[in-house]
Design a protein around this motif. Structure first.
Motif, PDB file in Angstrom:
ATOM      1  N   ILE A 197       0.823  -1.216   0.000  1.00  0.00           N
ATOM      2  CA  ILE A 197       0.000   0.000   0.000  1.00  0.00           C
ATOM      3  C   ILE A 197       0.860   1.271   0.000  1.00  0.00           C
ATOM      4  CG2 ILE A 197      -2.025  -1.048   1.060  1.00  0.00           C
ATOM      5  CD1 ILE A 197      -1.103   0.107   3.751  1.00  0.00           C
ATOM      6  N   LYS A 198       2.154   1.109  -0.249  1.00  0.00           N
ATOM      7  CA  LYS A 198       3.095   2.244  -0.283  1.00  0.00           C
ATOM      8  C   LYS A 198       2.964   3.124   0.963  1.00  0.00           C
ATOM      9  CE  LYS A 198       3.333   2.704  -5.360  1.00  0.00           C
ATOM     10  NZ  LYS A 198       4.648   2.138  -5.629  1.00  0.00           N
ATOM     11  N   LEU A 199       2.996   2.465   2.116  1.00  0.00           N
ATOM     12  CA  LEU A 199       2.914   3.198   3.374  1.00  0.00           C
ATOM     13  C   LEU A 199       4.293   3.237   4.022  1.00  0.00           C
ATOM     14  CD1 LEU A 199       0.726   4.439   5.349  1.00  0.00           C
ATOM     15  CD2 LEU A 199       0.842   2.270   6.566  1.00  0.00           C
ATOM     16  N   ALA A 200       4.802   4.446   4.281  1.00  0.00           N
ATOM     17  CA  ALA A 200       6.139   4.591   4.861  1.00  0.00           C
ATOM     18  C   ALA A 200       6.044   5.302   6.203  1.00  0.00           C
ATOM     19  CB  ALA A 200       7.028   5.401   3.921  1.00  0.00           C
ATOM     20  N   ALA A 201       6.868   4.867   7.149  1.00  0.00           N
ATOM     21  CA  ALA A 201       6.930   5.551   8.438  1.00  0.00           C
ATOM     22  C   ALA A 201       8.389   5.689   8.840  1.00  0.00           C
ATOM     23  CB  ALA A 201       6.166   4.765   9.498  1.00  0.00           C
ATOM     24  N   LEU A 202       8.722   6.819   9.434  1.00  0.00           N
ATOM     25  CA  LEU A 202      10.090   7.043   9.923  1.00  0.00           C
ATOM     26  C   LEU A 202      10.025   7.544  11.358  1.00  0.00           C
ATOM     27  CD1 LEU A 202      13.152   7.174   9.404  1.00  0.00           C
ATOM     28  CD2 LEU A 202      12.827   9.463   8.466  1.00  0.00           C
ATOM     29  N   LEU A 203      10.733   6.852  12.223  1.00  0.00           N
ATOM     30  CA  LEU A 203      10.756   7.172  13.652  1.00  0.00           C
ATOM     31  C   LEU A 203      12.181   7.545  14.059  1.00  0.00           C
ATOM     32  CD1 LEU A 203       9.651   6.926  16.675  1.00  0.00           C
ATOM     33  CD2 LEU A 203      10.156   4.498  16.506  1.00  0.00           C
ATOM     34  N   HIS A 204      12.330   8.592  14.856  1.00  0.00           N
ATOM     35  CA  HIS A 204      13.657   9.039  15.319  1.00  0.00           C
ATOM     36  C   HIS A 204      13.654   8.952  16.839  1.00  0.00           C
ATOM     37  CE1 HIS A 204      17.015  12.331  15.019  1.00  0.00           C
ATOM     38  NE2 HIS A 204      17.076  11.758  16.191  1.00  0.00           N
ATOM     39  N   ILE A 205      14.348   7.940  17.378  1.00  0.00           N
ATOM     40  CA  ILE A 205      14.353   7.775  18.843  1.00  0.00           C
ATOM     41  C   ILE A 205      15.703   8.165  19.453  1.00  0.00           C
ATOM     42  CG2 ILE A 205      12.571   5.980  18.911  1.00  0.00           C
ATOM     43  CD1 ILE A 205      16.011   4.825  19.715  1.00  0.00           C
ATOM     44  N   MET A 206      15.660   8.496  20.730  1.00  0.00           N
ATOM     45  CA  MET A 206      16.860   8.946  21.438  1.00  0.00           C
ATOM     46  C   MET A 206      17.380   7.950  22.456  1.00  0.00           C
ATOM     47  SD  MET A 206      16.037  12.821  22.503  1.00  0.00           S
ATOM     48  CE  MET A 206      16.772  12.478  24.071  1.00  0.00           C
ATOM     49  N   PHE A 228      19.912  13.518  29.281  1.00  0.00           N
ATOM     50  CA  PHE A 228      18.845  14.081  30.104  1.00  0.00           C
ATOM     51  C   PHE A 228      17.457  13.737  29.613  1.00  0.00           C
ATOM     52  CE2 PHE A 228      21.391  16.089  33.111  1.00  0.00           C
ATOM     53  CZ  PHE A 228      22.588  16.285  32.456  1.00  0.00           C
ATOM     54  N   GLY A 229      17.386  12.911  28.606  1.00  0.00           N
ATOM     55  CA  GLY A 229      16.099  12.564  28.014  1.00  0.00           C
ATOM     56  C   GLY A 229      15.129  11.943  28.992  1.00  0.00           C
ATOM     57  N   TYR A 230      15.671  11.252  30.028  1.00  0.00           N
ATOM     58  CA  TYR A 230      14.783  10.610  30.987  1.00  0.00           C
ATOM     59  C   TYR A 230      14.107  11.600  31.906  1.00  0.00           C
ATOM     60  CZ  TYR A 230      16.143   5.967  29.634  1.00  0.00           C
ATOM     61  OH  TYR A 230      16.333   4.813  28.923  1.00  0.00           O
ATOM     62  N   VAL A 231      14.724  12.749  32.096  1.00  0.00           N
ATOM     63  CA  VAL A 231      14.144  13.668  33.073  1.00  0.00           C
ATOM     64  C   VAL A 231      13.558  14.925  32.461  1.00  0.00           C
ATOM     65  CG1 VAL A 231      15.541  12.902  35.006  1.00  0.00           C
ATOM     66  CG2 VAL A 231      16.416  14.662  33.509  1.00  0.00           C
ATOM     67  N   SER A 232      13.957  15.246  31.261  1.00  0.00           N
ATOM     68  CA  SER A 232      13.498  16.521  30.747  1.00  0.00           C
ATOM     69  C   SER A 232      13.426  16.509  29.231  1.00  0.00           C
ATOM     70  CB  SER A 232      14.468  17.618  31.194  1.00  0.00           C
ATOM     71  OG  SER A 232      14.005  18.872  30.787  1.00  0.00           O
TER      72      SER A 232
END
Lengths: 160, 208
Positions: A39-48, B162-166
């Protein structure tokens, strides 16, 4: 003409059929792209960070576990089917060489491990990854065909 | 007043940080002047509490290549300090210390990196010194770490810490005038929340 849709830090965006999802300068962060070609569905997630722990009032996209779960939920709501998803990840670099170790130096590595573990639990295979080392990466996902490009300073662009 | 996140800092707390910022700036200018053997002035700094994306946008473009000096604090206050230096700042330093100019970061060899790291370290130490004196606390600093990378990438290090606190960062921005030329000075000051509370207790006199 392909419109660029910016995904910020601790953010997630979805595009369908057209548009290029882009997230800049992934350092120790991880960019996770999922693409449903049917279905040409794209998702991009940016995690820390690797996991949310006890934080309940925070931005879910900050953490690998809550971020990925929310991304899967949203994609499902748009008609995405998990077993079709093509997964590619980038980032998790070590920006500073911290002498004396400690958590701050290896957050990138911890993020990579967390994302891999979560994808395995979700039974989604990570097809390609450009992770680690010591430079930041910009990640682009084309909703038209699910192709993923990685841009870094002083190196040629690569296609994952 | 118990703070759980930087966002909780009220005006009194922010004024306190500005005060520390000002004094630290004065110290930094004096120390830098000594190292660079030329006049150094620093403008009164602005102290801002910003979200991650805002902070990156304030400093430039996330893909822009910049250098950063990172120092960890331990002791009565723990946390992280990050000083961002762009090429123009680096060139002012290299001009004074090594009598040379570079057109790109890739030209930085061991000497250039050493000089730049030292400058970042001096600036960071100056702020910590003023902080520890004002609050009468003992703060130790780690050996500085230097990196040349995309701005967004460098900023993720303190952000992740600091991502966990703020969801916010505390940034001290100002201008540095070295030998008559203007460069930006951008310092991210990130004591952890426990330390911040401790600091606030020591510095802010409660009024009845």
């Amino acid at each position: 003409m392909n419109k660029e849709i910016k995904v910020g830090i601790a953010d997630m965006k979805i595009a369908r059929r057209e548009g290029v999802l882009i997230t800049y300068a992934l350092g120790s962060c991880i960019g996770i792209s999922l693409y449903d070609p049917a279905i040409k569905l794209a998702a991009l997630l940016h995690i820390m960070l690797p996991e949310a722990g006890s934080m309940s009032d925070m931005n879910v996209f900050k953490f690998a576990d809550t971020g990925i779960h929310e991304m899967l939920r949203k994609m499902g709501a748009f008609g995405g089917v998990k077993r079709r998803y093509q997964c590619k990840i980038a980032g998790g670099a070590k920006m500073f060489d911290m002498k004396g170790a400690g958590g701050i130096g290896n957050i990138g590595e911890r993020n990579i491990r967390s994302v891999e573990a979560i994808m395995m639990a979700e039974q989604i295979r990570i097809l390609k990854k450009d992770v680690g080392l010591n430079y930041a990466r910009t990640m682009l996902v084309d909703a038209e065909d699910g192709s993923v490009k990685i841009r870094t300073a002083g190196r040629p662009e690569i296609i994952l | 007043m118990k703070i759980t996140r930087y966002e909780d800092m009220d005006d009194t707390a922010k004024d306190m940080m500005r005060e520390i910022g000002s004094i630290g700036t004065g110290n930094a200018a004096t120390a830098l002047s000594s190292l660079l053997k030329t006049g150094v002035e620093m403008t009164v700094p602005k102290v801002e509490i910003l979200g991650y994306n805002e902070a990156v946008d304030l400093l430039g473009h996330p893909e822009e290549i910049v250098s950063g000096v990172l120092v960890q604090m331990t002791g009565d206050v723990s946390g992280v300090m990050l000083f961002i230096m762009k090429l123009d700042f680096i060139n002012e330093v290299l001009q004074c210390v090594l009598q040379e100019n570079i057109s790109g970061y890739e030209q930085m060899g061991e000497m250039e990196i050493s000089a730049s790291t030292e400058v970042g370290n001096i600036i960071i130490s100056s702020y910590i010194l003023s902080l520890s004196k004002l609050a009468d606390m003992e703060i130790s600093l780690s050996v500085p770490a230097f990196s040349v990378n995309m701005l967004g990438g460098i900023m993720t290090v303190p952000m992740a810490e600091f991502g966990y606190v703020s969801d916010k960062l505390m940034m001290i921005t100002g201008k540095c005038i070295i030998g008559g030329r203007n460069v930006d000075s951008n310092l991210l000051m990130l004591p952890d929340i426990q330390s911040l509370n401790y600091l606030m207790d020591r510095l802010v006199t409660p009024y009845e």
